[in-house]
Design a protein around this motif. Structure first.
Motif, PDB file in Angstrom:
ATOM      1  N   PRO A  34       7.370  -4.041   4.844  1.00  5.74           N
ATOM      2  CA  PRO A  34       6.366  -3.870   4.097  1.00  5.74           C
ATOM      3  C   PRO A  34       6.149  -3.163   2.891  1.00  5.74           C
ATOM      4  O   PRO A  34       7.540  -1.982   2.580  1.00  5.74           O
ATOM      5  CB  PRO A  34       5.004  -3.691   4.643  1.00  5.74           C
ATOM      6  CG  PRO A  34       6.381  -3.966   6.429  1.00  5.74           C
ATOM      7  CD  PRO A  34       7.428  -3.294   6.565  1.00  5.74           C
ATOM      8  N   ASP A  35       5.894  -3.822   1.906  1.00  7.99           N
ATOM      9  CA  ASP A  35       5.152  -2.786   0.525  1.00  7.99           C
ATOM     10  C   ASP A  35       4.102  -2.100   0.934  1.00  7.99           C
ATOM     11  O   ASP A  35       4.485  -1.293   0.144  1.00  7.99           O
ATOM     12  CB  ASP A  35       4.792  -3.836  -1.229  1.00  7.99           C
ATOM     13  CG  ASP A  35       5.910  -5.192  -0.805  1.00  7.99           C
ATOM     14  OD1 ASP A  35       7.459  -4.396  -1.307  1.00  7.99           O
ATOM     15  OD2 ASP A  35       5.803  -5.819  -1.215  1.00  7.99           O
ATOM     16  N   PHE A  36       3.451  -2.356   1.865  1.00 11.10           N
ATOM     17  CA  PHE A  36       2.513  -1.267   1.908  1.00 11.10           C
ATOM     18  C   PHE A  36       1.305  -1.496   3.513  1.00 11.10           C
ATOM     19  O   PHE A  36       2.143  -2.358   4.027  1.00 11.10           O
ATOM     20  CB  PHE A  36       0.862  -1.434   1.236  1.00 11.10           C
ATOM     21  CG  PHE A  36       1.251  -1.673  -0.556  1.00 11.10           C
ATOM     22  CD1 PHE A  36      -0.017  -0.620  -0.833  1.00 11.10           C
ATOM     23  CD2 PHE A  36       1.814  -2.837  -1.169  1.00 11.10           C
ATOM     24  CE1 PHE A  36       0.432  -0.608  -2.389  1.00 11.10           C
ATOM     25  CE2 PHE A  36       1.950  -2.411  -2.997  1.00 11.10           C
ATOM     26  CZ  PHE A  36       0.923  -1.664  -3.780  1.00 11.10           C
ATOM     27  N   ALA A  37       1.559  -0.533   4.090  1.00 14.02           N
ATOM     28  CA  ALA A  37       0.672   0.107   5.014  1.00 14.02           C
ATOM     29  C   ALA A  37      -0.922   0.163   4.209  1.00 14.02           C
ATOM     30  O   ALA A  37      -1.519   1.026   3.565  1.00 14.02           O
ATOM     31  CB  ALA A  37       0.642   0.610   6.074  1.00 14.02           C
ATOM     32  N   ILE A  38      -2.156  -0.948   5.407  1.00 17.24           N
ATOM     33  CA  ILE A  38      -3.262  -1.416   4.720  1.00 17.24           C
ATOM     34  C   ILE A  38      -4.207  -1.334   5.665  1.00 17.24           C
ATOM     35  O   ILE A  38      -3.550  -1.606   7.240  1.00 17.24           O
ATOM     36  CB  ILE A  38      -3.993  -2.650   4.471  1.00 17.24           C
ATOM     37  CG1 ILE A  38      -2.837  -2.093   2.903  1.00 17.24           C
ATOM     38  CG2 ILE A  38      -5.092  -2.047   3.768  1.00 17.24           C
ATOM     39  CD1 ILE A  38      -3.510  -3.663   1.870  1.00 17.24           C
ATOM     40  N   VAL A  39      -5.107  -0.135   5.772  1.00 20.31           N
ATOM     41  CA  VAL A  39      -5.760   0.387   6.833  1.00 20.31           C
ATOM     42  C   VAL A  39      -7.297   0.043   6.839  1.00 20.31           C
ATOM     43  O   VAL A  39      -8.207   0.913   5.826  1.00 20.31           O
ATOM     44  CB  VAL A  39      -6.236   1.846   7.242  1.00 20.31           C
ATOM     45  CG1 VAL A  39      -6.401   2.454   8.792  1.00 20.31           C
ATOM     46  CG2 VAL A  39      -4.590   2.243   7.839  1.00 20.31           C
ATOM     47  N   LEU A  40      -8.244  -0.842   7.907  1.00 18.29           N
ATOM     48  CA  LEU A  40      -9.749  -1.546   7.535  1.00 18.29           C
ATOM     49  C   LEU A  40     -10.600  -0.222   8.130  1.00 18.29           C
ATOM     50  O   LEU A  40     -10.126  -0.170   9.458  1.00 18.29           O
ATOM     51  CB  LEU A  40      -9.975  -2.274   7.741  1.00 18.29           C
ATOM     52  CG  LEU A  40      -8.915  -3.671   7.018  1.00 18.29           C
ATOM     53  CD1 LEU A  40      -8.787  -4.762   7.475  1.00 18.29           C
ATOM     54  CD2 LEU A  40      -8.995  -3.551   5.540  1.00 18.29           C
ATOM     55  N   GLY A  41     -11.607   0.587   7.978  1.00 17.01           N
ATOM     56  CA  GLY A  41     -12.574   1.341   8.502  1.00 17.01           C
ATOM     57  C   GLY A  41     -13.982   0.321   8.570  1.00 17.01           C
ATOM     58  O   GLY A  41     -13.380  -0.804   8.918  1.00 17.01           O
ATOM     59  N   SER A  42     -14.463   0.985   9.121  1.00 12.71           N
ATOM     60  CA  SER A  42     -15.566   0.863  10.589  1.00 12.71           C
ATOM     61  C   SER A  42     -16.491  -0.704   9.063  1.00 12.71           C
ATOM     62  O   SER A  42     -16.185  -0.395   8.101  1.00 12.71           O
ATOM     63  CB  SER A  42     -16.574   1.468  10.091  1.00 12.71           C
ATOM     64  OG  SER A  42     -16.593   2.370  11.500  1.00 12.71           O
TER      65      SER A  42
END
Length: 270
Positions: free
Chosen positions: A20-28
């Motif tokens: 993957p080019d990016f890891a993305i983390v979603l918050g609350s």
């Protein structure tokens, strides 16, 4: 733990088949961003070997691989917090796996309390730096040289080029963006007025219960990090507003359209 990291990375890598080019983390409350991804694979955390489980409302617990603005992204919908009873090793487990998958760029988001008097609920703040006030450090203990050095340079915890690019995207979209320092406390209580005042006094603009351990581990591995904080409540020594998790989710939802525009623009152009 190294063997567990490798086992998990091998499992995910065999499914997605590319880096993957990016890891993305979603918050609350920020899960709507996952709807923007053209999903190729969706994995429940419970089906991934060694992967922790999330227990917080607003964190769904799925790993999504797909395309966003033509870039390959691996998205965590739901993160792990120290206040859930997890060790720092568990909180940061996915980020060790990201490194083993070859991911170089990390985008995080969170919901947090604003202490800067110029902030309003549903403002979006680009994190320019942080102050770590958590009672445990994610790099405490024996260093795993395979991941990074014993002593980590944190002079640019949040990538300046990514920050400038996000500001440019916000300007083009006529989005009012804030910048500031994020302070991490353990939670799970929201801060008292005096604690909000302390955060302001030490140089913080916002306070939350996540993000900093992930960034420390990511920087240990040489990753470029960027974070958007959604101001979901306000506090200070002169303010005594009540706050609930439901109100946090409501404010995050209000900010979502602009969060999506900024993240998509950053992914497209970085």
């Amino acid at each position: 733990m190294l063997e567990k990291y490798k086992e998990t990375a091998e499992f995910i890598g065999n499914i997605i088949g590319e880096t993957p080019d990016f890891a993305i983390v979603l918050g609350s409350g920020l899960g709507k961003l996952r709807d923007e991804v053209q999903a190729v694979h969706t994995l429940d955390y419970k089906d991934i070997p060694n992967f922790p489980q999330t227990t917080v409302v607003g964190h769904s617990g799925t790993l999504i691989y797909g395309l966003l603005e033509g870039k390959k992204v691996l998205m965590m919908s739901g993160r792990f917090h120290y206040y859930e009873g997890h060790s720092m090793e568990t909180v940061t487990f996915p980020f060790r796996v990201f490194h083993l998958l070859g991911i170089k760029n990390l985008i995080l988001s969170n919901a947090c309390g604003g202490v800067n008097p110029n902030f309003r609920v549903a403002d979006i703040m680009i994190v320019t730096d942080h102050i770590n006030m958590l009672p445990e450090h994610p790099l405490r203990g024996r260093n795993i040289d395979e991941f990074g050095p014993r002593f980590v340079d944190m002079s640019e915890a949040y990538n300046r080029r990514m920050i400038e690019l996000a500001k440019s995207v916000a300007a083009k979209e006529n989005i009012d963006i804030k910048e500031g320092v994020y302070v991490a406390l353990s939670g799970p209580t929201f801060e008292t007025p005096a604690e909000y005042g302390l955060v302001r006094a030490i140089g913080g603009d916002a306070v939350g219960m996540s993000t900093v351990p992930e960034v420390i581990v990511a920087k240990h591995q040489g990753m470029d990090c960027f974070c958007l904080s959604i101001i979901t409540d306000l506090g200070g020594p002169e303010i005594a507003f009540s706050v609930s998790h439901e109100e946090v989710l409501e404010a995050a939802n209000k900010a979502m359209p602009n969060v999506i525009k900024i993240v998509k623009g950053l992914v497209r152009n970085y």
